[in-house]
Design a protein around this motif. Structure first.
Motif, mmCIF file in Angstrom:
data_model
loop_
_atom_site.group_PDB
_atom_site.id
_atom_site.type_symbol
_atom_site.label_atom_id
_atom_site.label_comp_id
_atom_site.label_asym_id
_atom_site.label_seq_id
_atom_site.Cartn_x
_atom_site.Cartn_y
_atom_site.Cartn_z
ATOM 1 N N PRO A 92 4.567 16.649 -3.044
ATOM 2 C CA PRO A 92 5.775 16.507 -2.456
ATOM 3 C C PRO A 92 5.477 16.106 -0.904
ATOM 4 O O PRO A 92 4.483 16.421 -0.311
ATOM 5 N N GLY A 93 6.394 15.055 -0.379
ATOM 6 C CA GLY A 93 6.325 14.649 0.893
ATOM 7 C C GLY A 93 6.770 13.311 1.372
ATOM 8 O O GLY A 93 6.952 12.819 0.346
ATOM 9 N N ARG A 94 6.648 13.142 2.460
ATOM 10 C CA ARG A 94 6.958 11.705 2.974
ATOM 11 C C ARG A 94 5.972 10.526 2.443
ATOM 12 O O ARG A 94 4.732 10.963 3.219
ATOM 13 N N HIS A 95 6.168 9.440 1.752
ATOM 14 C CA HIS A 95 5.182 8.539 1.246
ATOM 15 C C HIS A 95 5.395 7.327 2.155
ATOM 16 O O HIS A 95 6.608 6.773 1.895
ATOM 17 N N LEU A 96 4.435 6.692 2.877
ATOM 18 C CA LEU A 96 4.583 5.791 3.682
ATOM 19 C C LEU A 96 4.187 4.514 2.582
ATOM 20 O O LEU A 96 3.139 4.468 1.837
ATOM 21 N N ILE A 100 0.991 -1.124 -0.117
ATOM 22 C CA ILE A 100 -0.002 -0.239 -0.116
ATOM 23 C C ILE A 100 0.879 1.110 -0.011
ATOM 24 O O ILE A 100 1.698 1.336 0.993
ATOM 25 N N VAL A 101 0.826 2.004 -1.017
ATOM 26 C CA VAL A 101 1.389 3.565 -1.065
ATOM 27 C C VAL A 101 0.224 4.319 -0.547
ATOM 28 O O VAL A 101 -0.777 4.590 -0.912
ATOM 29 N N HIS A 102 0.892 5.130 0.325
ATOM 30 C CA HIS A 102 0.001 6.177 1.196
ATOM 31 C C HIS A 102 0.334 7.441 0.370
ATOM 32 O O HIS A 102 1.359 8.124 0.936
ATOM 33 N N HIS A 103 -0.337 8.022 -0.682
ATOM 34 C CA HIS A 103 0.057 9.201 -1.422
ATOM 35 C C HIS A 103 -0.445 10.359 -0.594
ATOM 36 O O HIS A 103 -1.580 10.326 -0.049
ATOM 37 N N VAL A 104 0.651 11.291 -0.710
ATOM 38 C CA VAL A 104 0.492 12.628 -0.207
ATOM 39 C C VAL A 104 -0.466 13.355 -0.796
ATOM 40 O O VAL A 104 -0.442 13.300 -2.105
ATOM 41 N N SER A 127 -3.832 9.322 1.202
ATOM 42 C CA SER A 127 -4.767 8.372 0.400
ATOM 43 C C SER A 127 -4.350 7.145 0.132
ATOM 44 O O SER A 127 -3.200 6.961 -0.721
ATOM 45 N N PRO A 128 -4.580 5.932 0.794
ATOM 46 C CA PRO A 128 -3.987 4.691 0.434
ATOM 47 C C PRO A 128 -4.405 4.113 -0.936
ATOM 48 O O PRO A 128 -5.504 4.315 -1.302
#
Length: 370
Positions: free
Chosen positions: A344-348, A298-302, A309-310
């Motif tokens: 931009p930002g940190r993507h989990l 799962i990529v949690h998009h910023v 948003s996962p």
């Protein structure tokens, strides 16, 4: 670089189609038709191009619908000779013409769409008839499940998909898909992979609104299934598997909680839009027996406001032996697409095994082009 979708409908194709229409009716003015359509194409995207041509067909074909439908049928390409008549993307527009002008002539229209779908597809055009004349259409579809053409049989499934991309949503079937289920059952073991793929996509549509119905379907038809049926049901299960739906996971033998440890590594730690992230997942079994595992990420998009948003992506399906350590890898592209905007930002990134999150890591998207 790939050609944009809109070029599937282009000036050359319009001119060729006009020639076929003129050849099959002395009343059709090909030059005027092209003059009405071709100058507009450059400014239009694909669907708008099809709608533009449909409007021109309303102007240039006979006002009597039966005559217009017969004209279109005469102009269709003979089977095996696509250069000798109408075929391909132009028929999206022709189908739209039938949907606009033929709604009050449903029997004649369905006969015309049956011919068209064998050269392209009538999955968009049939949908207004399902809304306006559901009983007639479903009675007709019941007959088509035995049609010798795989294209007609596919239309039975594809045309009734509740959430067909680019197509009119069938809200009644979204609320209650039961009218379609006997048709899907009849096509479940169709000889054509093309038809079976449509059935799988139809079931996946249903799963978005009625997950328990599709879970029951998988439980009923998976035991002792042939290889083609298993492939169909696997594709139909894809959304529910990504969601970790318990009944579906158990049906596929992947419902058990992973007995072991998992670690994820992302490289590089920082990227810019258009680059790739390398995903490496190492699984170590602590079990005394084999484990069947479905592994997704799962990529949690910023988002613009800083929230995330996962989005679940299909990963790997494997059997991990007792005590085994195994590593799987994947390159994940972070590039512009029409359905998502990146910020931009940190993507989990979270790894889930058999529907349960087991490990996560993050990367930083540093900047966005434009």
């Amino acid at each position: 670089m790939a050609e944009p979708f809109k070029t599937f409908i282009n000036a050359d194709g319009v001119q060729a189609a006009a020639g076929h229409l003129a050849r099959t009716s002395a009343d059709f003015d090909a030059a005027r038709f092209c003059a009405d359509v071709v100058p507009q194409l450059d400014a239009l995207e694909l669907k708008a191009r099809a709608m533009c041509i449909a409007t021109a067909l309303e102007e240039h074909l006979a006002t009597n619908f039966d005559e217009a439908a017969a004209h279109l049928e005469r102009a269709l390409a003979p089977h095996g000779a696509p250069d000798q008549g109408l075929t391909g993307w132009f028929l999206w527009a022709a189908g739209e013409f039938v949907a606009r002008r033929g709604l009050e002539h449903p029997v004649r229209s369905l006969a015309c769409l049956q011919h068209m779908t064998q050269r392209f597809t009538a999955e968009f055009a049939i949908r207004p008839f399902i809304v306006a004349h559901p009983r007639l259409v479903f009675d007709t579809l019941q007959q088509w499940i035995h049609h010798p053409s795989e294209h007609v049989r596919r239309l039975v499934s594809e045309g009734t998909r509740p959430r067909l991309p680019w197509g009119l949503q069938l809200k009644a079937l979204i609320a209650d898909p039961s009218p379609s289920l006997p048709l899907l059952t009849a096509l479940l073991d169709d000889d054509s992979e093309y038809v079976r793929r449509s059935v799988a996509n139809h079931l996946n549509d249903i799963a978005k609104d009625h997950p328990e119905l599709v879970a029951e379907w998988v439980e009923r038809y998976l035991p002792d299934a042939s290889a083609p049926r298993r492939a169909l049901l696997r594709h139909a299960s894809r959304t529910l598997i990504k969601q970790g739906h318990r009944r579906v996971m158990h049906a596929w033998g992947t419902g058990a909680t992973f007995a072991g440890t998992a670690a994820i590594t992302l490289t590089p730690a920082r990227i810019v839009l258009g680059e790739h992230i390398g995903i490496s997942v190492t699984l170590q079994s602590h079990a005394s027996q084999d484990q069947v595992l479905t592994i997704d990420y799962i990529v949690h998009h910023v988002k613009a406001d800083g929230t995330t948003s996962p989005k679940v992506f299909k990963g790997w399906h494997l059997t991990l032996s007792a005590g085994q350590t195994h590593t799987v890898t994947r390159r994940h592209a972070v590039k512009p697409i029409t359905t998502r905007r990146y910020y931009p930002g940190r993507h989990l990134v979270t790894i889930q095994v058999n529907g349960h999150p087991v490990a996560d890591a993050s990367f930083v998207l540093q900047c966005i082009d434009g």
